[in-house]
Design a protein around this motif. Structure first.
Motif, PDB file in Angstrom:
ATOM      1  N   SER A  17       1.682  -2.056   1.151  1.00  0.00           N
ATOM      2  CA  SER A  17       1.383  -0.910   0.283  1.00  0.00           C
ATOM      3  C   SER A  17       2.158  -1.080  -1.014  1.00  0.00           C
ATOM      4  O   SER A  17       3.111  -1.871  -1.074  1.00  0.00           O
ATOM      5  N   PHE A  33      -2.736  -8.220  -4.580  1.00  0.00           N
ATOM      6  CA  PHE A  33      -3.759  -8.107  -3.534  1.00  0.00           C
ATOM      7  C   PHE A  33      -5.073  -8.763  -3.993  1.00  0.00           C
ATOM      8  O   PHE A  33      -5.625  -9.656  -3.332  1.00  0.00           O
ATOM      9  N   ARG A  59      -8.584   0.884 -11.762  1.00  0.00           N
ATOM     10  CA  ARG A  59      -8.329   1.360 -10.400  1.00  0.00           C
ATOM     11  C   ARG A  59      -6.903   1.897 -10.207  1.00  0.00           C
ATOM     12  O   ARG A  59      -6.693   2.822  -9.418  1.00  0.00           O
ATOM     13  N   SER A  63      -6.057   4.943  -7.832  1.00  0.00           N
ATOM     14  CA  SER A  63      -5.406   4.653  -6.539  1.00  0.00           C
ATOM     15  C   SER A  63      -4.064   5.378  -6.436  1.00  0.00           C
ATOM     16  O   SER A  63      -3.693   5.837  -5.358  1.00  0.00           O
ATOM     17  N   TYR A  67      -2.957   7.634  -3.345  1.00  0.00           N
ATOM     18  CA  TYR A  67      -1.732   7.431  -2.550  1.00  0.00           C
ATOM     19  C   TYR A  67      -0.859   8.686  -2.545  1.00  0.00           C
ATOM     20  O   TYR A  67      -0.201   8.991  -1.540  1.00  0.00           O
ATOM     21  N   SER A 137     -10.224 -12.074   4.530  1.00  0.00           N
ATOM     22  CA  SER A 137      -9.443 -11.200   3.656  1.00  0.00           C
ATOM     23  C   SER A 137      -8.343 -10.432   4.392  1.00  0.00           C
ATOM     24  O   SER A 137      -7.599  -9.683   3.759  1.00  0.00           O
ATOM     25  N   HIS A 195     -13.345  -1.278   8.191  1.00  0.00           N
ATOM     26  CA  HIS A 195     -13.213  -1.710   6.793  1.00  0.00           C
ATOM     27  C   HIS A 195     -14.343  -2.706   6.514  1.00  0.00           C
ATOM     28  O   HIS A 195     -14.570  -3.621   7.310  1.00  0.00           O
ATOM     29  N   PHE A 291      -8.037  -0.816  11.687  1.00  0.00           N
ATOM     30  CA  PHE A 291      -6.629  -0.581  11.312  1.00  0.00           C
ATOM     31  C   PHE A 291      -5.861  -0.160  12.560  1.00  0.00           C
ATOM     32  O   PHE A 291      -6.330   0.700  13.300  1.00  0.00           O
ATOM     33  N   CYS A 295      -3.347   4.638   7.312  1.00  0.00           N
ATOM     34  CA  CYS A 295      -3.091   4.129   5.971  1.00  0.00           C
ATOM     35  C   CYS A 295      -3.976   4.881   4.978  1.00  0.00           C
ATOM     36  O   CYS A 295      -4.680   5.818   5.371  1.00  0.00           O
ATOM     37  N   LEU A 296      -3.963   4.421   3.745  1.00  0.00           N
ATOM     38  CA  LEU A 296      -4.779   5.069   2.717  1.00  0.00           C
ATOM     39  C   LEU A 296      -6.242   5.178   3.148  1.00  0.00           C
ATOM     40  O   LEU A 296      -6.881   6.218   2.970  1.00  0.00           O
TER      41      LEU A 296
HETATM   42  C1  LIG Z   1     -12.474  -7.294  -2.306  1.00  0.00           C
HETATM   43  C2  LIG Z   1     -11.706  -6.316  -1.888  1.00  0.00           C
HETATM   44  C3  LIG Z   1     -11.222  -6.045  -0.506  1.00  0.00           C
HETATM   45  C4  LIG Z   1     -11.487  -6.672   0.714  1.00  0.00           C
HETATM   46  C5  LIG Z   1     -12.413  -7.835   0.994  1.00  0.00           C
HETATM   47  C6  LIG Z   1     -10.706  -5.989   1.715  1.00  0.00           C
HETATM   48  C7  LIG Z   1     -10.683  -6.298   3.092  1.00  0.00           C
HETATM   49  C8  LIG Z   1      -9.847  -5.697   4.025  1.00  0.00           C
HETATM   50  N1  LIG Z   1      -8.827  -4.796   3.785  1.00  0.00           N
HETATM   51  C9  LIG Z   1      -8.244  -4.415   4.982  1.00  0.00           C
HETATM   52  C10 LIG Z   1      -7.215  -3.485   5.167  1.00  0.00           C
HETATM   53  C11 LIG Z   1      -6.755  -2.588   4.194  1.00  0.00           C
HETATM   54  N2  LIG Z   1      -7.197  -2.475   2.900  1.00  0.00           N
HETATM   55  C12 LIG Z   1      -6.488  -1.462   2.277  1.00  0.00           C
HETATM   56  C13 LIG Z   1      -6.611  -1.072   0.961  1.00  0.00           C
HETATM   57  C14 LIG Z   1      -7.380  -1.700   0.009  1.00  0.00           C
HETATM   58  N3  LIG Z   1      -8.363  -2.657   0.212  1.00  0.00           N
HETATM   59  C15 LIG Z   1      -8.853  -3.084  -1.000  1.00  0.00           C
HETATM   60  C16 LIG Z   1      -9.803  -4.109  -1.221  1.00  0.00           C
HETATM   61  C17 LIG Z   1     -10.299  -4.980  -0.246  1.00  0.00           C
HETATM   62  N4  LIG Z   1     -10.006  -5.015   1.085  1.00  0.00           N
HETATM   63  C18 LIG Z   1      -8.162  -2.360  -2.030  1.00  0.00           C
HETATM   64  C19 LIG Z   1      -8.382  -2.513  -3.510  1.00  0.00           C
HETATM   65  C20 LIG Z   1      -7.239  -1.523  -1.402  1.00  0.00           C
HETATM   66  C21 LIG Z   1      -6.145  -0.690  -2.101  1.00  0.00           C
HETATM   67  C22 LIG Z   1      -6.332   0.696  -2.172  1.00  0.00           C
HETATM   68  C23 LIG Z   1      -7.396   1.128  -3.106  1.00  0.00           C
HETATM   69  O1  LIG Z   1      -7.217   1.004  -4.312  1.00  0.00           O
HETATM   70  O2  LIG Z   1      -8.431   1.589  -2.582  1.00  0.00           O
HETATM   71  C24 LIG Z   1      -5.549  -0.908   3.215  1.00  0.00           C
HETATM   72  C25 LIG Z   1      -4.604   0.274   2.978  1.00  0.00           C
HETATM   73  C26 LIG Z   1      -3.266  -0.120   2.396  1.00  0.00           C
HETATM   74  C27 LIG Z   1      -2.310   1.048   2.341  1.00  0.00           C
HETATM   75  O3  LIG Z   1      -1.317   0.941   1.607  1.00  0.00           O
HETATM   76  O4  LIG Z   1      -2.454   2.081   2.996  1.00  0.00           O
HETATM   77  C28 LIG Z   1      -5.697  -1.606   4.404  1.00  0.00           C
HETATM   78  C29 LIG Z   1      -4.915  -1.441   5.675  1.00  0.00           C
HETATM   79  C30 LIG Z   1      -8.897  -5.149   6.007  1.00  0.00           C
HETATM   80  C31 LIG Z   1      -8.541  -5.035   7.495  1.00  0.00           C
HETATM   81  C32 LIG Z   1      -9.889  -5.917   5.431  1.00  0.00           C
HETATM   82  C33 LIG Z   1     -10.866  -6.841   6.044  1.00  0.00           C
HETATM   83  C34 LIG Z   1     -11.369  -6.698   7.227  1.00  0.00           C
END
Ligand SMILES: C=CC1=C(C)c2cc3[nH]c(cc4nc(cc5[nH]c(cc1n2)c(C)c5CCC(=O)O)C(CCC(=O)O)=C4C)c(C)c3C=C
Ligand SMILES: [Fe+2]
Ligand SMILES: [Fe+2]
Length: 345
Positions: A17, A33, A59, A63, A67, A137, A195, A291, A295-296
């Motif tokens: 995070s 990220f 973003r 974001s 958060y 990812s 997700h 998850f 989380c968010l």
């Molecule tokens: C191209 C973008 C993204 C892919 C592909 C992606 C896959 C992916 N993510 C998780 C788990 C989590 N993602 C979380 C937050 C989050 N995810 C993305 C983008 C992609 N994820 C972004 C930009 C963000 C940040 C927040 C936002 O701006 O929306 C989180 C939460 C983190 C937290 O701090 O709470 C998790 C957990 C998985 C398991 C996955 C592929 C299966």
């Protein structure tokens, strides 16, 4: 010749995070990220233009607001729950347990250093990526990152990784137990919201080069591709847990949340939430098994925004089942997995 006794250490790795809800910390976190080539799989220059020039500037402020809705006095829920899991596991095992985050803090370097400091005689580190399902990812980038950091220094231990545990019996038992109490009250449908990932990522991970996403039912046809197929794995978790709970197939479905761009796995959670009341699904149970820590994406995207979409569309009740977090059966599963008692492949 004297044999070397195994002295183990354990690292739990989660996504990570931002350090705070300040926009500058969001920029730093999103940059790290989204510049990951396994998250946005474009050539470096194109990725940098897109991420640094468009996504992060737009973003980060949004974001940061999101958060702020879920941040606690102890910090980000994802980090807080991962630390609580660390402590719950530590209370059960003699081996030192540390945590690392793929993005942000604590880093992989810090986790390796903390283990070395706590127990200089450690010669084997078991790393558990806290993702039930394989995706380039999530699981893959966590593993590759831990390997890359490991190679940068001479550590006195070897490293090995626990496989995705989507069909591990102990994990499924914990997930089923977390759902069971909610089945006692009236509900019309259970939505398993995972997700999302771009469909292209699934095709890229297809080791056969010709199986994944060829049809809507390819995930049900046996294939070596399934060891790396996110869609197969989330369908398997859902089917096995519903079989265990005796939930009939017409009472549940899968959807994919958190999309960023076009060409992601469908159906989309937000669209389904809007459609369901019109189909007669007024009382919804929802959970997010991609998850293991809230989380968010669970607390803000689903429990807040998702609920609003569903209720505005005519829903009557929306019950969110929490992630496994520090559920005792989940801690049992983690303990078994780090002890090498995996039943999944
Ligand atoms: C191209 C973008 C993204 C892919 C592909 C992606 C896959 C992916 N993510 C998780 C788990 C989590 N993602 C979380 C937050 C989050 N995810 C993305 C983008 C992609 N994820 C972004 C930009 C963000 C940040 C927040 C936002 O701006 O929306 C989180 C939460 C983190 C937290 O701090 O709470 C998790 C957990 C998985 C398991 C996955 C592929 C299966
Ligand atoms: Fe994500
Ligand atoms: Fe597949």
């Amino acid at each position: 010749m004297a044999s070397t006794k195994t002295k183990k250490g354990i690292i739990l790795i989660n996504l990570g995070s931002p350090d705070s809800t300040n926009v500058s910390d969001l920029r730093k976190y999103l940059d790290e990220f989204l510049m990951d080539e396994r998250v946005i799989d474009k050539p470096w220059l194109m990725r940098a233009l897109l991420v640094k020039g468009i996504i992060v500037p737009f973003r980060a402020p949004k974001s940061a607001e999101a958060y702020k809705q879920i941040w606690t006095e102890e910090g980000s829920p994802l980090i807080v729950f991962t630390k609580k899991l660390q402590h719950a596991l530590q209370a059960r095992v003699d081996e030192p347990v540390e945590i690392a985050m793929r993005y942000g803090n604590p880093t992989a370097e810090e986790a390796y250093a903390a283990l070395e400091k706590r127990s200089p005689e450690i010669n084997e580190v078991i790393i558990l990526p806290l993702y039930p399902h394989y995706a380039m990812s999530s699981y893959e980038t966590a593993v590759e990152h831990m390997k890359k950091v490991y190679k940068q220094k001479k550590y006195p231990f070897t490293i090995s990784f626990v496989s995705p545990f989507y069909k591990n019996d102990a994990y499924l038992n914990a997930l089923a137990a977390s759902i069971r109490p909610s089945l006692e009250k009236k509900y019309d449908h259970i939505l398993f919201s995972y997700h999302g990932v771009p469909a292209r990522h699934i095709r890229k991970s297809d080791v056969t080069g010709c199986h994944c996403l060829q049809s809507d039912t390819c995930c049900e046809t046996e294939s070596p591709a399934h060891a790396f197929c996110y869609r197969h794995q989330v369908r398997t978790t859902t089917r096995l847990v519903c079989e265990q709970l005796k939930i009939s197939p017409d009472k549940y479905s899968i959807s994919f949340q958190s999309r960023l761009g076009k060409g992601w796995l469908e159906p989309f959670t937000d669209i389904r939430l809007e459609e369901m009341p019109g189909e007669g699904i007024k009382n919804l149970l929802i959970l997010c098994p991609a998850f293991v820590s809230d989380c968010l994406e669970t607390l803000e995207e689903i429990a807040m925004r998702g609920k609003e979409i569903f209720m505005k569309a005519g829903g009557e009740s929306f019950k969110m089942i929490p992630c496994l977090n520090t559920n005792a059966l989940w801690v049992d599963a983690v303990e078994q997995m780090v002890n090498g008692e995996m039943t999944s492949d």
